[in-house]
Design an enzyme around this catalytic site. Sequence first.
Site, PDB file in Angstrom:
ATOM      1  N   SER A  39       0.864  -1.188   0.000  1.00 15.03           N
ATOM      2  CA  SER A  39       0.000   0.000   0.000  1.00 15.03           C
ATOM      3  C   SER A  39       0.898   1.235   0.000  1.00 15.03           C
ATOM      4  CB  SER A  39      -0.935  -0.014   1.209  1.00 15.03           C
ATOM      5  OG  SER A  39      -0.215   0.018   2.424  1.00 15.03           O
ATOM      6  N   HIS A 160      -3.369  -6.199   2.017  1.00 13.98           N
ATOM      7  CA  HIS A 160      -2.492  -7.251   2.533  1.00 13.98           C
ATOM      8  C   HIS A 160      -3.151  -8.617   2.648  1.00 13.98           C
ATOM      9  CE1 HIS A 160       0.156  -3.998   4.673  1.00 13.98           C
ATOM     10  NE2 HIS A 160       0.289  -3.982   3.367  1.00 13.98           N
ATOM     11  N   GLU A 169      -4.926  -2.911   8.935  1.00 21.24           N
ATOM     12  CA  GLU A 169      -4.209  -3.476  10.087  1.00 21.24           C
ATOM     13  C   GLU A 169      -4.928  -3.253  11.409  1.00 21.24           C
ATOM     14  OE1 GLU A 169      -0.227  -1.815  10.061  1.00 21.24           O
ATOM     15  OE2 GLU A 169      -0.140  -1.968   7.883  1.00 21.24           O
ATOM     16  N   GLU A 212       1.367  -9.652   6.532  1.00 21.86           N
ATOM     17  CA  GLU A 212       2.139  -9.291   7.716  1.00 21.86           C
ATOM     18  C   GLU A 212       1.981 -10.299   8.850  1.00 21.86           C
ATOM     19  OE1 GLU A 212       1.465  -5.135   8.597  1.00 21.86           O
ATOM     20  OE2 GLU A 212       2.580  -4.528   6.814  1.00 21.86           O
ATOM     21  N   ASP A 247      -4.537   0.687  11.595  1.00 19.62           N
ATOM     22  CA  ASP A 247      -4.092   1.384  10.384  1.00 19.62           C
ATOM     23  C   ASP A 247      -5.031   1.010   9.242  1.00 19.62           C
ATOM     24  OD1 ASP A 247      -2.914   2.582   8.241  1.00 19.62           O
ATOM     25  OD2 ASP A 247      -1.107   1.328   8.224  1.00 19.62           O
ATOM     26  N   GLU A 293      -3.708   5.245  12.444  1.00 22.95           N
ATOM     27  CA  GLU A 293      -2.758   5.649  11.395  1.00 22.95           C
ATOM     28  C   GLU A 293      -3.488   5.834  10.067  1.00 22.95           C
ATOM     29  OE1 GLU A 293       0.622   2.996  11.220  1.00 22.95           O
ATOM     30  OE2 GLU A 293       0.772   3.210   9.053  1.00 22.95           O
ATOM     31  N   ASP A 318       1.239   8.256   7.742  1.00 24.18           N
ATOM     32  CA  ASP A 318       2.117   7.328   7.009  1.00 24.18           C
ATOM     33  C   ASP A 318       2.223   7.801   5.555  1.00 24.18           C
ATOM     34  OD1 ASP A 318       3.313   5.219   5.664  1.00 24.18           O
ATOM     35  OD2 ASP A 318       1.769   3.754   6.086  1.00 24.18           O
ATOM     36  N   LYS A 343       9.332   4.881   7.924  1.00 24.81           N
ATOM     37  CA  LYS A 343       9.682   3.725   7.093  1.00 24.81           C
ATOM     38  C   LYS A 343      10.925   4.118   6.316  1.00 24.81           C
ATOM     39  CE  LYS A 343       5.023   1.897   6.016  1.00 24.81           C
ATOM     40  NZ  LYS A 343       3.830   2.183   5.169  1.00 24.81           N
ATOM     41  N   HIS A 371       8.031  -1.554   9.730  1.00 21.58           N
ATOM     42  CA  HIS A 371       8.457  -2.457   8.663  1.00 21.58           C
ATOM     43  C   HIS A 371       7.641  -2.150   7.402  1.00 21.58           C
ATOM     44  CE1 HIS A 371       4.874  -5.390   9.394  1.00 21.58           C
ATOM     45  NE2 HIS A 371       4.535  -4.140   9.595  1.00 21.58           N
ATOM     46  N   LYS A 394       6.122  -1.085  14.798  1.00 23.55           N
ATOM     47  CA  LYS A 394       5.266  -2.161  14.310  1.00 23.55           C
ATOM     48  C   LYS A 394       6.058  -3.001  13.326  1.00 23.55           C
ATOM     49  CE  LYS A 394       2.817   0.224  10.501  1.00 23.55           C
ATOM     50  NZ  LYS A 394       1.517   0.343   9.821  1.00 23.55           N
TER      51      LYS A 394
HETATM   52  P1  PGA Z   1       2.873  -1.323   3.196  1.00 22.49           P
HETATM   53  O1  PGA Z   1       1.920  -1.275   4.467  1.00 22.49           O
HETATM   54  O2  PGA Z   1       4.211  -1.722   3.634  1.00 22.49           O
HETATM   55  O3  PGA Z   1       2.194  -2.294   2.277  1.00 22.49           O
HETATM   56  O4  PGA Z   1       2.859   0.080   2.622  1.00 22.49           O
HETATM   57  C1  PGA Z   1       2.329  -0.781   5.713  1.00 22.49           C
HETATM   58  C2  PGA Z   1       1.521   0.413   6.167  1.00 22.49           C
HETATM   59  O5  PGA Z   1       0.631   0.908   5.467  1.00 22.49           O
HETATM   60  O6  PGA Z   1       1.784   0.921   7.251  1.00 22.49           O
HETATM   61 ZN    ZN Z   2       0.257   2.626   7.149  1.00 20.31          ZN
END
Ligand code: PGA
Ligand code: ZN
Length: 437
Positions: A39, A160, A169, A212, A247, A293, A318, A343, A371, A394
């Site tokens: 995403s 996911h 999430e 995940e 999230d 998030e 994010d 990230k 991650h 996370k």
């Molecule tokens: P992604 O998801 O690594 O697929 O972007 C993680 C997130 O959205 O926090």
């Molecule tokens: Zn996110």
Amino acid sequence: SITSITAQQRLDSRGKPTVQVQLTTPHGTFRAIVPSGASKGDYEAVELRDGDKSAFEGNGVLEACRSVTDVLGPKIIEAGLDPSKDLKKIDQLMIDTDGTPDKSKLGANAILGISMAAARAGAAARGMPLYQYLADESGTPSKDFVLPVPFMNVLNGGDHSGNPMAFQEFMIAPTHATSFAQAVQWNAETYSALKTLIQSKHGKGAIGLGDEGGFAPPIQHPHEALDLLMEAIKIAGHEGKIKIGIDPASQSFFTDGKYNMGFKTNAPDMLDAAQLGDLYRELLEKYPIVLLEDPFGQDDWSAFTEFNKDCTIELVGDDLLATNVDRVKIGEEKKACNSMLLKINQIGTITEAIGAGNEAFSAGWSVFVSHRSGETTDDFIADLTVGMRTGHLKSGAPARGERVAKYNRLMDIEDELAAKGLTFRYAGEGFRDAHKD
Ligand code: PGA
Ligand code: ZN
């Protein structure tokens, strides 16, 4: 100093190619493997993919490997840069050599791999653990250390998983544990209870995992997910001691100005930002949620700002911020959120990721290390979390090697600090303020 830098194509946790870098100094050979998101936001640095449809459906990273071996590596070695003190210079040289604002020429996947490996080499040269090196590099005081609250994503939806759930999430956060090891144990016990629960409600066929490592049962409404979590926490005996983070990754279901809660089904369920905000407020009222998030899309600043006005929990940006210092500054100006997701591959160098995090800290925000959904067993972010004293991270479920690698490394760090007689504590309920004291 550095004698060789090479890169190889390896696999990530989704079976897609990714970049591994090996960097050699007199202290040894240091390796790093870069992660990759599903995403992904539009403001992220660009991973270079070969586009050659005859291999890995175009997802090969041989070109990015050549960026390392043929272009960046020789340049860094020729400049005589020393990872023990020159990480910022190494990163800047790579940024300049690439020359694009989004690292699309040489690839953020190439650049990040070198940056991570260089940090590891630097730590070894200085004879210190990586977390200590990263504390120094980020200017974080390290008279004592803080172990993070692990927010574990135990129910997967969104991009996911294959279930109808729009939200990506659902995380459990053992804020009332007294050590990191205990936090991991409580989460693992809850994960196991959740498995039994899902099996009894939805059958054995429903216990498959998302990207995940969380379960992805055939449920659609966030209420159903949260009720499952509450019940699992209770069965595991941790009621009141484990909180929840969500999230939704709402950019994934944002189309034509609306949020489609049915985006994975044949029945669209469109909400505007105000209606979605009301849904979140309803969930916050009913469940012990401490973190939310990306409740709105990456350009929906006004929805973020509106929601943030009376928001008492942690509101994390994010896709909104993309670990990019310029976007963090816009977020501060607009009072859009109160926390930055970090990230490392969203921006592509360790120096810039630290810079964005420090900017967030300076505004009084918290930083939440993350991650990606496509991961490897590289555990760099565990050390980064302790080094920058972010108080939480996370890394997915307490299952699947690439998720567990980070949690296991953090338990190693906890043991190591104890063995050395150094002062440290588990962030616990104060995870948002861990950096402040
Ligand atoms: P992604 O998801 O690594 O697929 O972007 C993680 C997130 O959205 O926090
Ligand atoms: Zn996110």
